[in-house]
Design an enzyme around this catalytic site. Structure first.
Site: not given
Length: 161
Positions: A83, A70-71
């Site tokens: 970003k 998960k990021e």
């Protein structure tokens, strides 16, 4: 132990077009569609593409290493086209890394040209220092290349119309 790796690639589209892909959720969709050998699924868990957004990446079964991660989007600067994303669960964190951050920066080069600079920053626990060899910019470079090819195809399609 802290480390940093960088990769740059020239894109033959304006920075604004590159940012529309790399600065948003769109790159996740492109990766899922065009890299099935690596990514089985890219799911939006939370958010709308802004800071705090969480994606779950599930790797294609049979690949060595973790099955997914998960990021979280930790920084989005639409003016500077930067970003930053950090792994918050799984992936390299399961292998002794305490930080795994990716920064994508789209730099305007000319009217119809830009550069995407990708930086990987990582920290690994001293007792897991041997795992530093697992920190590689190669997969990120492949993602950027897939994004470049996507942008080129869409640019060509626009020119035909």
């Amino acid at each position: 132990m802290f480390g940093q790796l960088e990769h740059e690639l020239e894109l033959h589209v304006p920075a604004s077009e590159a940012w529309d892909l790399f600065g948003t959720l769109a790159i996740g969709k492109v990766v899922e569609e065009e890299m099935p050998e690596r990514f089985q699924k890219v799911e939006l868990i939370e958010g709308d593409g802004g800071v705090g957004t969480i994606l779950k990446l599930t790797f294609t079964p049979g690949l060595p290493g973790p099955t997914g991660l998960k990021e979280k989007f930790t920084k989005i600067d639409n003016e500077k086209h930067i970003k930053e994303v950090e792994v918050v669960e799984g992936g390299c964190l399961d292998l002794g890394f305490t930080l795994f951050r990716v920064r994508m920066e789209v730099i305007e080069k000319g009217k119809d040209s830009s550069i995407i600079k990708t930086t990987l920053e990582y920290e690994v626990k001293e007792e897991e220092a041997a795992n530093v060899a697992l920190a590689s910019i190669q997969q990120l470079a492949e993602i950027v290349e897939v994004g470049k090819n996507y942008l080129n195809r869409n640019k060509d399609a626009k020119e035909v119309k």
